[in-house]
Design a protein around this motif. Structure first.
Motif, short mmCIF file in Angstrom:
data_model
loop_
_atom_site.label_atom_id
_atom_site.label_comp_id
_atom_site.label_asym_id
_atom_site.label_seq_id
_atom_site.Cartn_x
_atom_site.Cartn_y
_atom_site.Cartn_z
N ALA A 220 45.62 -10.70 40.17
CA ALA A 220 44.79 -11.25 39.10
C ALA A 220 45.50 -11.10 37.76
CB ALA A 220 43.44 -10.53 39.05
N GLY A 221 45.17 -12.01 36.86
CA GLY A 221 45.61 -11.93 35.47
C GLY A 221 44.56 -12.58 34.60
N GLY A 222 44.29 -12.01 33.42
CA GLY A 222 43.30 -12.58 32.52
C GLY A 222 41.92 -12.62 33.16
N SER A 223 41.19 -13.73 32.93
CA SER A 223 39.86 -13.86 33.52
C SER A 223 39.92 -14.18 35.00
CB SER A 223 39.06 -14.94 32.78
OG SER A 223 39.73 -16.19 32.84
N GLY A 224 41.13 -14.31 35.55
CA GLY A 224 41.30 -14.39 37.00
C GLY A 224 40.84 -13.11 37.68
N LEU A 225 40.50 -12.10 36.89
CA LEU A 225 39.92 -10.88 37.44
C LEU A 225 38.66 -11.20 38.25
CD1 LEU A 225 39.85 -7.70 37.44
CD2 LEU A 225 38.33 -7.90 35.46
N ALA A 226 37.82 -12.11 37.74
CA ALA A 226 36.50 -12.34 38.34
C ALA A 226 36.56 -12.71 39.81
CB ALA A 226 35.75 -13.41 37.54
N PRO A 227 37.26 -13.78 40.23
CA PRO A 227 37.23 -14.12 41.65
C PRO A 227 37.91 -13.07 42.52
CG PRO A 227 38.84 -15.46 40.48
CD PRO A 227 38.05 -14.74 39.44
N PHE A 317 45.02 -15.31 44.77
CA PHE A 317 45.55 -15.24 43.41
C PHE A 317 44.66 -15.98 42.44
CE2 PHE A 317 47.63 -17.66 40.07
CZ PHE A 317 48.10 -16.62 39.29
N ALA A 318 44.50 -15.42 41.23
CA ALA A 318 43.82 -16.12 40.14
C ALA A 318 44.36 -15.60 38.82
CB ALA A 318 42.32 -15.92 40.21
N GLY A 319 44.78 -16.51 37.96
CA GLY A 319 45.33 -16.08 36.67
C GLY A 319 45.96 -17.24 35.94
N PRO A 320 46.69 -16.95 34.85
CA PRO A 320 47.32 -18.00 34.05
C PRO A 320 48.28 -18.84 34.88
CG PRO A 320 47.36 -15.90 32.89
CD PRO A 320 46.90 -15.61 34.29
N ALA A 321 48.44 -20.11 34.46
CA ALA A 321 49.26 -21.06 35.22
C ALA A 321 50.70 -20.57 35.39
CB ALA A 321 49.24 -22.42 34.55
N MET A 322 51.31 -20.03 34.33
CA MET A 322 52.70 -19.57 34.42
C MET A 322 52.84 -18.43 35.42
SD MET A 322 54.75 -21.43 32.65
CE MET A 322 56.18 -20.36 32.52
N MET A 323 51.88 -17.51 35.41
CA MET A 323 51.89 -16.41 36.37
C MET A 323 51.81 -16.97 37.79
SD MET A 323 49.14 -13.28 36.81
CE MET A 323 49.53 -12.49 35.25
N GLY A 324 50.94 -17.96 37.99
CA GLY A 324 50.77 -18.55 39.30
C GLY A 324 52.03 -19.25 39.80
N ASP A 344 42.79 -21.44 43.35
CA ASP A 344 42.27 -22.68 42.78
C ASP A 344 43.03 -23.00 41.51
OD1 ASP A 344 40.14 -23.37 44.60
OD2 ASP A 344 38.98 -21.70 43.78
N GLN A 345 43.38 -24.27 41.34
CA GLN A 345 44.11 -24.68 40.14
C GLN A 345 43.17 -24.83 38.97
OE1 GLN A 345 47.07 -27.84 40.39
NE2 GLN A 345 46.96 -27.76 42.62
N PHE A 346 43.44 -24.07 37.91
CA PHE A 346 42.72 -24.24 36.63
C PHE A 346 43.76 -24.46 35.54
CE2 PHE A 346 39.66 -21.69 39.06
CZ PHE A 346 38.56 -22.51 38.96
N TYR A 347 43.35 -25.18 34.49
CA TYR A 347 44.27 -25.54 33.42
C TYR A 347 43.65 -25.17 32.09
CZ TYR A 347 46.53 -28.33 37.03
OH TYR A 347 47.17 -28.75 38.17
#
Length: 347
Positions: A220-227, A317-324, A344-347
């Motif tokens: 996880a990174g950033g608000s990717g903590l939630a999922p 995995f969930a987090g910023p696009a560059m991390m992903g 899941d892809q988020f932008y």
């Protein structure tokens, strides 16, 4: 005022579904059990493209980046941004993996609580009027008054399959305050307990696979903590996953951004089955890191810790696009089967 409802027919099939004028083709299709491919649900990824063969539709976001000028010239649209103004016939290639296990519902909800996680990350708890069952790791769309378009936020509480979602009416999301972001500013600065929103969900394919007998890795990174917290909570709550081990990595830019451990240590059997690793990318060599923290990038830390053993893990995995992007490259280099990797892809 009630909205007109139109029939959408899938060309070359016997499938059709109903869609209200204030709904999108993608979400209405999923509500009707149609396996409409999608990813981000907000107009950016382009995975929900279709071709309009007959009828007239409107676009919620004509300039959506998921659609190219060539696509527009070929009469293509994005399912997540297209609304019917009459009956339509569309050409769409469905895929069984997108068939919803819980058809998404639109329901009013009220904010009942919020709490601070870090200096720029908070958790918001909503009570929905109608049940909204979901799988651990999925997300919902939240529409707030005065904000153009819904915002996608992942749930952090445990999914219904694990039996601890209070009848499907409790929704917790973790949101990072984005500089200049209208949605996060409204949540942080204007929404008060008792205020109403509309919640539409669940969505997302990066949900916990309870039937797979591999140990789990969450990054996880950033608000990717939630999922990822939701995945962990599901893992430790589900009787089907008894004994499964889980490793949790959190990648942060600065020490003040590190979070999540306090939510994990309260899980049953965490000490026996779980591990947590914080990785800080923005720390200078002279900065003193707390005991146990690693310095560097989270994808490098994961590779150094597990190496080829990643091939035997189920990875979320969930987090910023560059991390992903960096993390996916690492997994490909280590020959990890991609059907074991969920995001899941988020932008």
């Amino acid at each position: 005022m009630s909205q007109a409802v139109h029939t959408i027919h899938l060309a070359g099939t016997d499938q059709s579904f109903s869609c209200a004028e204030n709904d999108t083709l993608l979400r209405a299709a999923l509500r009707n059990g149609i396996a409409f491919p999608y990813e981000c649900n907000v107009g950016s990824c382009g995975n929900c493209k279709f071709e309009l063969l007959e009828g007239v539709m409107a676009s919620c976001w004509p300039e959506a980046p998921g659609l190219s000028d060539k696509d527009r010239a070929r009469n293509r649209g994005l399912g997540c941004q297209s609304r019917p103004t009459g009956p339509l016939q569309i050409k769409l290639r469905t895929s069984d993996k997108y068939a919803p296990q819980f058809p998404p519902v639109r329901t009013p909800a009220k904010l009942i609580a919020s709490r601070v996680i870090t200096h720029d990350l908070s958790e918001f708890t909503f009570q929905t009027d109608a049940p909204m069952p979901f799988l651990s790791g999925q997300y919902a769309l939240i529409q707030m008054d005065g904000i153009a378009g819904p915002r996608a936020y992942s749930m952090s509480n445990v999914g219904l399959f694990s039996g601890e979602n209070q009848g499907g009416k409790l929704i917790e999301v973790q949101v990072r305050r984005v500089p200049g972001g209208q949605g996060s500013a409204h949540l942080f600065d204007h929404l008060k307990p008792g205020d109403r929103v509309e919640i539409d969900g669940p969505y997302g394919m990066a949900y916990l696979r309870e039937n797979i007998e591999r140990d789990i890795l969450c990054i996880a990174g950033g608000s990717g903590l939630a999922p990822m917290i939701s995945i962990a909570r599901g893992t430790f709550s589900s009787p089907r996953m008894a004994g499964r081990k889980l490793s949790f990595f959190y990648g942060a830019r600065a020490i003040q951004d590190v979070c999540g451990l306090d939510m994990l240590t309260t899980l049953p059997q965490w000490q026996e089955r779980g591990t947590y690793q914080a990785v800080v990318s923005g720390a200078n060599e002279e900065d003193h890191l707390p005991e146990g923290y690693l310095r560097g990038f989270v994808h490098d830390a994961v590779a150094q810790t597990y190496g080829d053993r990643l091939q035997q893990m189920e990875i979320y995995f969930a987090g910023p696009a560059m991390m992903g992007q960096s993390f996916l490259k690492t997994l490909i280099d280590l020959k990890v089967p991609m059907d074991q990797v969920h995001f899941d892809q988020f932008y």
